[in-house]
Design a protein around this motif. Sequence first.
Motif, mmCIF file in Angstrom:
data_model
loop_
_atom_site.group_PDB
_atom_site.id
_atom_site.type_symbol
_atom_site.label_atom_id
_atom_site.label_comp_id
_atom_site.label_asym_id
_atom_site.label_seq_id
_atom_site.Cartn_x
_atom_site.Cartn_y
_atom_site.Cartn_z
ATOM 1 N N GLY A 1 0.557 -1.181 -0.002
ATOM 2 C CA GLY A 1 0.099 -0.021 0.439
ATOM 3 C C GLY A 1 1.233 1.293 -0.482
ATOM 4 O O GLY A 1 0.381 2.433 -1.146
ATOM 5 N N VAL A 2 1.924 1.061 0.934
ATOM 6 C CA VAL A 2 2.933 2.550 1.033
ATOM 7 C C VAL A 2 3.356 2.381 -0.476
ATOM 8 O O VAL A 2 3.364 3.881 -0.893
ATOM 9 C CB VAL A 2 4.040 2.327 2.074
ATOM 10 N N LEU A 3 3.744 1.509 -1.131
ATOM 11 C CA LEU A 3 5.076 1.753 -2.992
ATOM 12 C C LEU A 3 3.882 2.325 -3.578
ATOM 13 O O LEU A 3 4.324 2.899 -4.457
ATOM 14 C CB LEU A 3 5.396 0.337 -2.804
ATOM 15 N N ALA A 4 2.191 1.738 -3.474
ATOM 16 C CA ALA A 4 1.814 1.872 -4.879
ATOM 17 C C ALA A 4 1.537 4.016 -4.155
ATOM 18 O O ALA A 4 0.939 3.421 -5.282
ATOM 19 C CB ALA A 4 0.122 0.833 -4.716
ATOM 20 N N ARG A 5 0.930 3.946 -3.442
ATOM 21 C CA ARG A 5 0.846 5.305 -2.879
ATOM 22 C C ARG A 5 1.633 6.510 -3.319
ATOM 23 O O ARG A 5 1.402 7.156 -3.793
ATOM 24 C CB ARG A 5 0.145 5.562 -1.039
ATOM 25 N N GLU A 6 3.010 5.905 -2.628
ATOM 26 C CA GLU A 6 4.235 6.922 -3.317
ATOM 27 C C GLU A 6 4.120 7.396 -4.493
ATOM 28 O O GLU A 6 4.302 8.315 -5.177
ATOM 29 C CB GLU A 6 5.340 5.974 -2.338
ATOM 30 N N LYS A 7 4.207 5.987 -5.568
ATOM 31 C CA LYS A 7 3.929 6.054 -6.950
ATOM 32 C C LYS A 7 2.361 7.339 -7.543
ATOM 33 O O LYS A 7 3.321 7.960 -7.997
ATOM 34 C CB LYS A 7 3.678 4.822 -7.153
ATOM 35 N N GLU A 8 1.400 7.568 -7.123
ATOM 36 C CA GLU A 8 0.425 8.285 -7.296
ATOM 37 C C GLU A 8 0.670 9.237 -6.526
ATOM 38 O O GLU A 8 0.325 10.818 -7.430
ATOM 39 C CB GLU A 8 -0.974 7.587 -6.640
ATOM 40 N N TYR A 9 0.691 8.589 -5.138
ATOM 41 C CA TYR A 9 1.074 10.131 -4.776
ATOM 42 C C TYR A 9 1.583 11.007 -3.337
ATOM 43 O O TYR A 9 2.544 10.565 -2.000
ATOM 44 C CB TYR A 9 -0.489 10.139 -3.495
ATOM 45 N N HIS B 1 3.214 7.466 3.671
ATOM 46 C CA HIS B 1 1.936 6.992 5.317
ATOM 47 C C HIS B 1 0.858 5.984 3.919
ATOM 48 O O HIS B 1 0.980 6.168 2.759
ATOM 49 C CB HIS B 1 1.098 7.644 5.924
ATOM 50 N N ILE B 2 -0.256 5.524 4.613
ATOM 51 C CA ILE B 2 -0.875 4.859 3.792
ATOM 52 C C ILE B 2 -2.593 5.131 4.961
ATOM 53 O O ILE B 2 -2.906 4.937 6.279
ATOM 54 C CB ILE B 2 0.014 3.292 3.762
ATOM 55 N N TYR C 1 -5.921 3.637 6.831
ATOM 56 C CA TYR C 1 -5.337 2.557 8.364
ATOM 57 C C TYR C 1 -5.967 1.425 8.690
ATOM 58 O O TYR C 1 -5.655 0.674 9.120
ATOM 59 C CB TYR C 1 -6.528 3.557 9.789
ATOM 60 N N GLU C 2 -6.935 0.888 7.538
ATOM 61 C CA GLU C 2 -7.163 -0.229 6.632
ATOM 62 C C GLU C 2 -5.777 -1.505 7.146
ATOM 63 O O GLU C 2 -5.602 -2.208 7.488
ATOM 64 C CB GLU C 2 -7.867 -0.840 6.196
ATOM 65 N N HIS C 3 -4.558 -0.967 6.889
ATOM 66 C CA HIS C 3 -3.277 -1.633 6.361
ATOM 67 C C HIS C 3 -2.800 -1.924 7.797
ATOM 68 O O HIS C 3 -1.686 -2.212 8.370
ATOM 69 C CB HIS C 3 -2.556 -1.145 5.349
ATOM 70 N N VAL C 4 -2.820 -0.961 8.686
ATOM 71 C CA VAL C 4 -2.753 -0.795 10.241
ATOM 72 C C VAL C 4 -2.902 -1.313 11.254
ATOM 73 O O VAL C 4 -4.154 -1.806 11.838
ATOM 74 C CB VAL C 4 -2.387 1.041 10.045
ATOM 75 N N VAL D 1 13.336 10.527 6.845
ATOM 76 C CA VAL D 1 11.891 10.068 6.231
ATOM 77 C C VAL D 1 11.399 9.486 7.587
ATOM 78 O O VAL D 1 12.034 9.221 8.279
ATOM 79 C CB VAL D 1 12.218 9.088 4.999
ATOM 80 N N VAL D 2 9.746 10.061 7.320
ATOM 81 C CA VAL D 2 9.253 9.439 8.532
ATOM 82 C C VAL D 2 8.565 8.276 8.017
ATOM 83 O O VAL D 2 6.925 8.991 8.007
ATOM 84 C CB VAL D 2 8.526 10.532 9.657
ATOM 85 N N LEU D 3 8.125 7.527 8.402
ATOM 86 C CA LEU D 3 6.814 6.533 7.651
ATOM 87 C C LEU D 3 6.043 6.225 8.830
ATOM 88 O O LEU D 3 5.976 5.413 9.859
ATOM 89 C CB LEU D 3 7.606 4.982 7.265
ATOM 90 N N MET D 4 4.796 6.927 8.395
ATOM 91 C CA MET D 4 4.038 6.797 9.456
ATOM 92 C C MET D 4 2.790 5.637 9.640
ATOM 93 O O MET D 4 2.488 5.492 8.504
ATOM 94 C CB MET D 4 2.747 8.074 9.193
#
Length: 151
Positions: free
Chosen positions: A41-49, A64-65, A67-70, A101-104
């Motif tokens: 989810g993080v990698l996919a979101r990073e490409k788009e946003y 970040h991504i 909450y359903e992945h958390v 870099v802060v991964l939330m």
Amino acid sequence: MMFSEKRVFVVDQPVSREQLLTRLADSLLADGLVKDSFLGGVLAREKEYPTGIDMETHAIAIPHIEYEHVNHTGFAVAINRAGVEFHRTDDPALRVKPAIVVLMAIDPTCEKVAIVQSLFALLADVDAVNKISEYSPAEIAKTFFQAITTR
């Protein structure tokens, strides 16, 4: 624990953005804070946003991504001495080399806006970022723990 020195990394060897994010996400997964779907989810979101933020005097990234992945709120932090590039949030055609870099991983019980505001308050000043970048992992975890508001 939201912040842990086990999830603070100094990246001083060249790696890709994906490798850096994988290392951070794997640390959250190892502590049971995220689901197996988190990294994808993080990698996919990073490409788009993309999440690189140009602060004029320095750059940061806050990937970040949803909450359903958390499972539980937690953070992983990278001190980016290797110059790993992130595409900018405001102009994805441009890139920045974030110092930190802060991964939330934010669960629904926490207030994402309050967390982001407290992250910006901590990381907005280039002098503060430079100091944090020189701290030990334990000091970095403590600094973030004391600064981040989750409600």
